[in-house]
Scaffold this active site. Structure first.
Site, PDB file in Angstrom:
ATOM      1  N   GLU A 198      -3.299   5.108   4.373  1.00  0.00           N
ATOM      2  CA  GLU A 198      -3.476   3.657   4.240  1.00  0.00           C
ATOM      3  C   GLU A 198      -3.848   3.039   5.587  1.00  0.00           C
ATOM      4  O   GLU A 198      -4.688   2.127   5.649  1.00  0.00           O
ATOM      5  CB  GLU A 198      -2.200   3.029   3.695  1.00  0.00           C
ATOM      6  CG  GLU A 198      -1.951   3.344   2.223  1.00  0.00           C
ATOM      7  CD  GLU A 198      -0.735   2.637   1.675  1.00  0.00           C
ATOM      8  OE1 GLU A 198      -0.886   1.710   0.877  1.00  0.00           O
ATOM      9  OE2 GLU A 198       0.390   3.028   2.070  1.00  0.00           O
TER      10      GLU A 198
ATOM     11  N   GLU B 261       2.342   8.763  -3.049  1.00  0.00           N
ATOM     12  CA  GLU B 261       3.518   7.923  -3.287  1.00  0.00           C
ATOM     13  C   GLU B 261       4.030   7.968  -4.720  1.00  0.00           C
ATOM     14  O   GLU B 261       5.250   7.950  -4.957  1.00  0.00           O
ATOM     15  CB  GLU B 261       3.203   6.468  -2.903  1.00  0.00           C
ATOM     16  CG  GLU B 261       3.131   6.194  -1.415  1.00  0.00           C
ATOM     17  CD  GLU B 261       1.757   6.445  -0.825  1.00  0.00           C
ATOM     18  OE1 GLU B 261       1.519   6.044   0.327  1.00  0.00           O
ATOM     19  OE2 GLU B 261       0.905   7.049  -1.514  1.00  0.00           O
TER      20      GLU B 261
END
Length: 687
Positions: A106, A126
């Site tokens: 990210e 995730e």
């Protein structure tokens, strides 16, 4: 700026921001503070035109520090760091090597460009931890790859290699030569121009493609909350202003990270990581293994051979029967051909793997092997004969491994004059697919032989767990107690399909009776017959599975077991004849059937697992309580999102768990051994 974790260097007019947080450069609070301070310094220094963000050591950022996720997150949080990079008027290029995963990926997506070294992997795992990307991953990735592919990647936790990431448009260039130099050149080429992903539109996608990606993700992810939340967040990228979508994404991330499911999945993550640590083997180096000999070309032997070939080993497949050897070699060839047809393997790679296989009837060639794995019929007499022959032919120092599922490894090793070289390698079927590998320690197994087995597991990309030598080791010993308790409940009044449905609803991949039909009822029948002489005559014994076997109902392979299978391509069907057989067995014992509800079925099954786990820990068969969770999740279909039976047990509390085991002992009758709970409830490793 935190000099301990992040430092800024210069390459002319380009700043090089180095993240140095070994061993994996986890994105901790100190790293976030350091990167934010470096970006502010970049912005303030008029002599700098841009920056490169790079990791020291062997990786970029392999993920966030998961230890932070169960508590309030320290400032600055990752979205603030990424916002600062985007707000900075000077371009920042992420230089990726090793792994850029989770928050690390990210952060890279928040940069203006990404340059990757060959061998890099990127991804957002995730959802596999019960959460969603919380720093813009669900918004920036769709702007690069489109919504359907973003859903597939995020919901599966897929990792893309550098070349595939370049093809998908996720990275802008692959570094030829030195990564840092290439990234600096790229940053300089931007000449002060920003390339913020938040300013890009999400590529249009056909409604049918989006719907297919959604349904596939929900099915593969078993409709877990994080999967649905990730889908919703990705879909919002094309419908909602970026600032609003980022705020919503973060709110969902914050809610999910403190959910019970996320705690359970983090528990399993750390349990698997810890299972690779073995203080008792400290200082023991694995023996070198290049050529692996596999004895037995049946389904299990062929699967082991495939796993070894895919890991790059040379494999010698041995049999006594020419027809059996040909069937095994054909099975291996068909596996690789199928991978090529399915687009999962290049034809050249498949040919290379098959070229490393040699199939032979000449057992004298065992002298060429560094590791010998026996995968023959599960009978101690047969295995002892095989090991006598192996020991006479294998070279000195070769590791000799048995793939036994239940048998006494020491009885097998005693057939050799080199028991120090003998270990157990209990693969699970299909051996080239199932992740679990039990490495069994015999009374004489040398530490370096055991280290060799564990190292092999790692090369085969399996989760390897060290276990002591006891009937069934960790997994089958516990599963036997679980299945026995389920048989008790059927004898008392439940039906096989009710038990299966209740446990599958809890999250098991399959119920115990469907599993028995799939594997074959005769396997457990032979095991019970072999142990009949040593069984306590007073212990409760359920005759139902024996009666099924005596009636020729051995499971799917005979078209009937606990269920009936009218056609090979059909699932199990309830058979009234089975209920009639169960009724007769109850009547023989004078048992009056009583009703069961799903909650009781699940609770008794889990208590049986926990009780047996506590006994194994007390006996030293399992080194750590969490090893039980690793084994049950990776080998026996226990739902990962429940953390494992030990995680479940600790949630119950000692008083409730103790009362439950007392009740289980009453239900189970003579022969049940009630365990002390200490080993399960404490974190201490056990020898």
């Amino acid at each position: 700026m935190s000099e301990a974790r992040v430092r800024m260097e210069r390459d002319g007019d380009i700043a090089v921001i180095v993240i140095d947080n070994p061993p994996i450069n986890a994105g901790s609070a100190a790293v976030r503070q350091g990167v934010l301070a470096a970006v502010r310094q970049l912005e303030a220094d008029a002599s700098l035109r841009g920056a490169v963000l790079i990791g020291a050591g062997g990786t970029f950022i392999a993920g966030s520090d998961l230890r932070e996720f169960g508590q309030p997150l320290a400032e600055p949080q990752l979205p603030a760091v990424i916002a600062a990079i985007e707000a900075c008027p000077k371009p920042v290029v992420a230089a990726l090597h090793g792994a850029a995963l989770g928050g690390g990926f990210e952060l890279a997506l928040g940069c203006d460009a990404r340059v990757a070294a060959p061998g890099t992997v990127v991804g957002l795992p995730e959802v596999t931890l019960g959460i969603i990307p919380g720093a813009g991953g669900t918004q920036r990735l769709p702007r690069l790859v489109g919504i359907p592919r973003a859903i597939r990647m995020i919901c599966s936790g897929e990792r893309l290699a550098a070349a595939a990431a370049l093809e998908a448009g996720i990275v802008d260039a692959l570094a030829e030569g030195d990564l840092r130099t290439a990234a600096v050149v790229h940053a300089r080429s931007l000449a002060g121009r920003k390339q913020r992903l938040r300013e890009r539109a999400v590529p249009a996608a056909a409604a049918a493609a989006v719907a297919e990606a959604v349904q596939s993700a929900l099915k593969a992810g078993k409709r877990r909350p994080a999967v649905q939340a990730a889908i919703d967040a990705v879909l919002a990228s094309a419908r909602v202003p970026m600032s609003e979508a980022l705020a919503d994404e973060r709110a969902v991330f914050e809610r999910l990270r403190v959910s019970r499911e996320a705690f359970a999945l983090r528990h399993q993550f750390f349990a698997e990581r810890d299972s690779a640590k073995h203080p008792s083997l400290e200082g023991a180096s694995p023996r070198a293994v290049q050529r692996v000999a596999v004895i037995g070309a049946g389904t299990m032997g062929s699967g082991i051979a495939i796993a070894a070939l895919e890991a790059g080993h040379e494999v010698l497949l041995l049999e006594q029967d020419a027809a059996a050897l040909e069937r095994g070699a054909t099975r291996i060839h068909e596996h690789f051909a199928g991978r090529v047809r399915g687009g999962k393997l290049e034809a050249a790679a498949a040919a290379c793997a098959e070229a490393r296989l040699q199939a032979s009837l000449d057992w004298s060639r065992l002298a060429e092997a560094d590791l010998v794995i026996e995968a023959v019929f599960e009978d101690v007499g047969v295995k002892r004969q095989v090991f006598e022959r192996i020991a006479a032919l294998a070279r000195p120092g070769a590791v000799l491994a048995s793939n036994t599922s239940y048998l006494d490894l020491d009885a097998i090793a005693d057939a050799t004059r080199r028991p120090q070289d003998v270990i157990g390698l209990h693969f699970f079927s299909p051996a080239n697919v199932m992740k679990l590998l039990e490495v069994v320690r015999g009374k004489s197994s040398a530490p370096d032989a055991l280290a060799t087995g564990l190292a092999l597991g790692k090369r085969l990309k399996k989760v390897a767990v060290l276990t002591g030598n006891a009937f069934g080791f960790i997994g089958n010993r516990i599963y036997s107690a679980y299945r026995c308790q389920c048989e008790f409940m059927v004898e008392e009044g439940a039906t096989p399909d009710q038990v299966d449905a209740a446990l599958q609803h809890f999250g098991f991949a399959m119920g115990p009776f469907a599993v028995a039909d799939l594997s074959g009822l005769d396997i457990a029948w032979r095991m019970r017959q072999a142990r009949a002489a040593s069984r306590d005559p007073a212990a409760r014994y359920v005759h139902i599975p024996d009666r099924l076997c005596e009636a020729g109902r051995l499971g799917r392979k005979t078209g009937a077991g606990y269920y009936v299978y009218p056609r090979a391509d059909e699932g199990p069907q309830v058979d009234p004849a089975v209920q009639a057989l169960i009724d007769r067995c109850r009547a023989d014992k004078g048992i009056v059937a009583r009703p069961f509800d799903d909650a009781e079925i699940v609770r008794r099954a889990l208590l049986a697992i926990v009780n047996e786990a506590a006994l194994l820990l007390a006996e030293g068969v399992a080194e750590r309580a969490t090893d039980v969770d690793v084994v049950l999740v990776n080998g026996y279909g226990f739902p990962r999102w429940e953390g494992g039976p030990v995680f479940w047990a600790r949630e119950q509390g000692e008083a409730a768990l103790s009362a439950g085991l007392d009740e289980l002992a009453r239900c189970s009758g003579p022969g049940f051994v009630r365990a002390a709970l200490g080993p399960v409830l404490t974190e201490e490793a056990r020898a």
